[in-house]
Design an enzyme around this catalytic site. Structure first.
Site, PDB file in Angstrom:
ATOM      1  N   ASP A   1      -3.045  -1.873   2.203  1.00 31.76           N
ATOM      2  CA  ASP A   1      -3.662  -1.833   0.880  1.00 31.76           C
ATOM      3  C   ASP A   1      -2.601  -1.934  -0.210  1.00 31.76           C
ATOM      4  O   ASP A   1      -1.489  -1.420  -0.075  1.00 31.76           O
ATOM      5  CB  ASP A   1      -4.435  -0.519   0.729  1.00 31.76           C
TER       6      ASP A   1
ATOM      7  N   GLU B   1      -3.204  -7.029   1.485  1.00 33.54           N
ATOM      8  CA  GLU B   1      -4.001  -7.170   0.266  1.00 33.54           C
ATOM      9  C   GLU B   1      -2.996  -7.331  -0.870  1.00 33.54           C
ATOM     10  O   GLU B   1      -2.443  -6.352  -1.363  1.00 33.54           O
ATOM     11  CB  GLU B   1      -4.898  -5.952   0.031  1.00 33.54           C
TER      12      GLU B   1
END
Length: 738
Positions: free
Chosen positions: A399, A452
């Site tokens: 993330d 990401e």
């Protein structure tokens, strides 16, 4: 008694709670050539009894809670047990050897200990035939570290750990403890402050707000060996990911399904819908429901909200037995400020990055990790390896990679400190990500890593050997935002935004991309996917079917957040289940069936996934019809293939009984998919047999339609394909090139 045993400095440090080497005073101590002495510390006790080789004896009482018992030379830790005030009879923790060794120390402080999860934290084990739990923690700036729990009345003086190295590793073996024991760390900082902390390496935690660490015994018997053996073969296959938040997919009697209840239902649903993987929003332990798991405090622990450690293993095992891979969302970029966890862990910013004027990240009000410390990198690397080794996950999605790569991410001038070259790149984070990917791919071939990452940072998916970060896939955030930006425009304005569709193809093969419609796009006022679509209900659902078809056809792997497959109307909320009752409504049934058949076509069609990171897999047919919003292209499984898929997307609302596409010479053309099918809630148009036109006939048709002048020699001299084009639809044809 020999003054050694009552050494004033040792006792004062022990009693004051500042003793860093209790093993030097306690346990079995040599008193003479013929005699040893058992030395015990029991603060507050008036008497202490010892069972020595089956006989109960009372220990001598000294001052300040020190007790001792003279014994014959050569006694072993197994020969005696001590009665505690709660009646427990257990072996003496301070009689057992320390097991943290030089190799452990070297690897950990170098940041390369690949099995640190089997050394740090609370590890059930046997030492010399005596079962118990070995506690190890890294706290270099603490004066004293104790393990506290039900087993010692949460009393910080009873079980101080021994500092086994000058670099701050502490250890203690507590005999008799078993899985289920609750514990925390009590620390005395350099300033004398007493801190109570949960274990960063804890494998399980009690529910918030108590957040106690819990000892677990990892004894699950896996049944997925066949899946693991075949996993590496699947890496170049289709990848159609269903993104799931465990706590809000489906509820029963007002509560989320637990891991075990979810396992069979979700596995069968994924098979029915032709998803190849599930991606779980973080199931690492976290204190705040509203963080969705992205503010992690237990990097080695599944959240207890939905069941036990073993229950999550069962969930993953079940998914594998049904042929579904499991990807974990993982957050190594920042951690929450909660005082019970890692922040100021030993009285200093041990895990935190401190070189900016403010240590808190402006976006999330969290701490960022200090990747310059090898021990911090080893903590994070160990977490990833733990989830792969012990929990059998098949992929890790990292993330907020952009926030790791850039020192100025979310910060203004003056709020960040440049790197040693004066730049804004976080060189330590870059090295960590390269190490992360290198180790995972070397140690676990077939396990995939995803970034990401929302900037133009280069070489995200290029190998580390070639100077890249080494990820397998990068989320294509630009494609996602441009696509949704286009779809949100009302139909009269779309011609002015056609570049939202065509521009992403300029960089579509610069990385190995995954195309996401993720949870972030259906929260915080952004509206659900169906809610983004303009027009009345019919047009909204037609546009959603078109969107799902567009995603399936575009080059790159696929990800869809739960609810998007049936047109969830409300924004997603972690506090309720999806609106499954919508499947009683025909529009939603239609989208659901359309999504199912698109997914099936995707996994069965190598043209849509084989070599989809290469330019040879994609060839434009036409994107010039801006006014009507039509784009068409071919997808290939390999560069020399004669078989291809022709994908046609009509983003407008008009209907064209005859629509002429310029095309390469074709031998055949057969319709495979039409999102305007009445079975999906469409108008049923677009099923007319396509007509392949030679260049001469195609030119005549263009002249008749007024697209070119009769004497225009510059007009395209190419074949044509006459199709029936329905409104707001995706058509997919199987074509054979000449």
């Amino acid at each position: 008694m020999d003054p050694f045993f009552l050494n004033t400095q040792h006792v004062e440090l022990l009693v004051s709670g500042k003793q860093s080497s209790p093993q030097d005073l306690l346990g079995i101590v040599s008193e003479s050539l013929n005699q040893d002495r058992i030395v015990l510390f029991r603060p507050g006790a008036e008497t202490v009894f010892v069972e020595l080789r089956g006989k109960i004896q009372q220990a001598e009482s000294h001052h300040s809670g020190i007790f001792s018992l003279p014994v014959m030379k050569g006694i072993s830790p197994q020969d005696y047990r001590v009665y505690h005030q709660n009646g427990l009879l257990a072996h003496d923790p301070y009689a057992f050897p320390l097991l943290w060794g030089e190799i452990d120390s070297f690897l950990f402080h170098e940041g390369t200990h690949q099995r640190i999860y089997e050394r740090m934290g609370a590890i059930p084990c046997e030492i010399d035939g005596v079962p118990g739990v070995r506690f190890i923690v890294w706290a270099p700036h603490a004066q004293r570290v104790s393990v506290i729990g039900d087993f010692n009345g949460w009393h910080g003086l009873v079980n101080p750990l021994h500092k086994v190295s000058d670099q701050g590793v502490w250890e203690l073996f507590v005999p008799g403890l078993t899985a289920g024991a609750c514990y925390k760390w009590e620390m005395v900082t350099e300033s004398g402050q007493v801190l109570i902390k949960s274990d960063p390496y804890g494998k399980f935690f009690g529910p918030p707000p108590r957040s106690v660490s819990v000892v677990i015994d990892d004894s699950y018997e896996w049944n997925d060996s066949e899946w693991l053996e075949e996993r590496i073969k699947k890496t170049e296959g289709p990848m159609n990911i269903y993104e799931v938040h465990v706590g809000s997919w489906q509820w029963q009697e007002g509560q989320p399904l637990n891991y075990k209840e979810l396992a069979d239902q979700l596995a069968l649903y994924c098979k029915q819908m032709h998803y190849t993987h599930v991606e779980l929003l973080p199931v690492t332990e976290h204190p705040l429901n509203e963080s969705w798991g992205y503010q992690t405090t237990g990097y080695y622990a599944p959240t207890s909200r939905y069941g036990s450690f073993e229950d999550l293993q069962y969930f993953i095992d079940t998914m594998h037995q049904h042929g579904i891979g499991v990807i974990l969302d993982w957050v190594p970029g920042h951690f929450p400020i909660d005082s019970f966890a890692m922040s100021g862990f030993d009285g200093t910013p041990l895990y935190e990055y401190t070189r900016n004027p403010s240590p808190l990240h402006p976006h999330w009000h969290t701490y960022t990790f200090d990747y310059a410390k090898p021990e911090v990198c080893n903590f994070l690397l160990g977490s990833a390896l733990f989830w792969i080794d012990k929990m059998h996950v098949d992929g890790i999605r990292v993330d907020a990679v952009s926030s790791m790569l850039y020192l100025d991410y979310g910060r203004y001038a003056g709020e960040w400190v440049p790197n040693r070259y004066g730049g804004r790149e976080n060189l330590d984070a870059i090295r960590f990500l390269q190490q992360f990917n290198t180790v995972i791919h070397e140690k676990y071939p077939g396990v995939l890593t995803f970034a990401e990452e929302s900037t133009t940072f280069p070489k995200i998916t290029v190998s580390v050997e070639e100077g890249g970060l080494g990820f397998d896939y990068k989320w294509n955030m630009g494609w996602m935002h441009d696509t949704l930006h286009y779809f949100e425009k009302d139909f009269p304005y779309r011609p002015y935004h056609q570049s939202d569709l065509t521009f992403p193809q300029w960089y579509a093969f610069s990385e190995r991309f995954l195309l996401p419609f993720s949870h972030d796009e259906v929260v915080h006022g952004k509206r659900s996917l169906i809610g983004k679509m303009p027009g009345d209900a019919w047009r909204q659902f037609a546009q959603l079917r078109l969107l799902l078809g567009y995603q399936i056809c575009q080059p790159g792997k696929k990800l869809l957040f739960m609810g998007g497959e049936f047109g969830q109307g409300r924004e997603w909320s972690p506090g309720r289940e999806l609106d499954w009752e919508l499947l009683d409504i025909s529009y939603h049934q239609g989208v659901h069936l359309c999504s199912q058949e698109l997914n099936a076509l995707y996994v069965q069609s190598p043209q849509l996934w084989q070599a989809d990171h290469l330019p040879s897999s994609f060839r434009w047919v036409d994107f010039s019809d801006v006014r009507n919003g039509v784009v068409a292209y071919l997808r290939f499984a390999d560069a020399d293939a004669k078989k291809a898929l022709l994908c046609v997307h009509h983003f407008g609302v008009g209907y064209f009984p005859h629509y002429l596409l310029p095309i390469l010479p074709l031998e055949s053309c057969d319709l495979l998919m039409n999102t305007d099918d009445t079975r999906f809630g469409g108008s049923g148009k677009g099923f007319r047999e396509p007509e392949i036109l030679t260049p001469e006939i195609a030119r005549q048709e263009r002249e008749a339609a007024g697209l070119i002048e009769a004497d225009d020699e510059s007009g395209p001299d190419c074949w044509g394909l006459d199709i029936e084009l329905p409104p707001s639809a995706t058509l997919i044809f199987s074509v054979t090139l000449q």
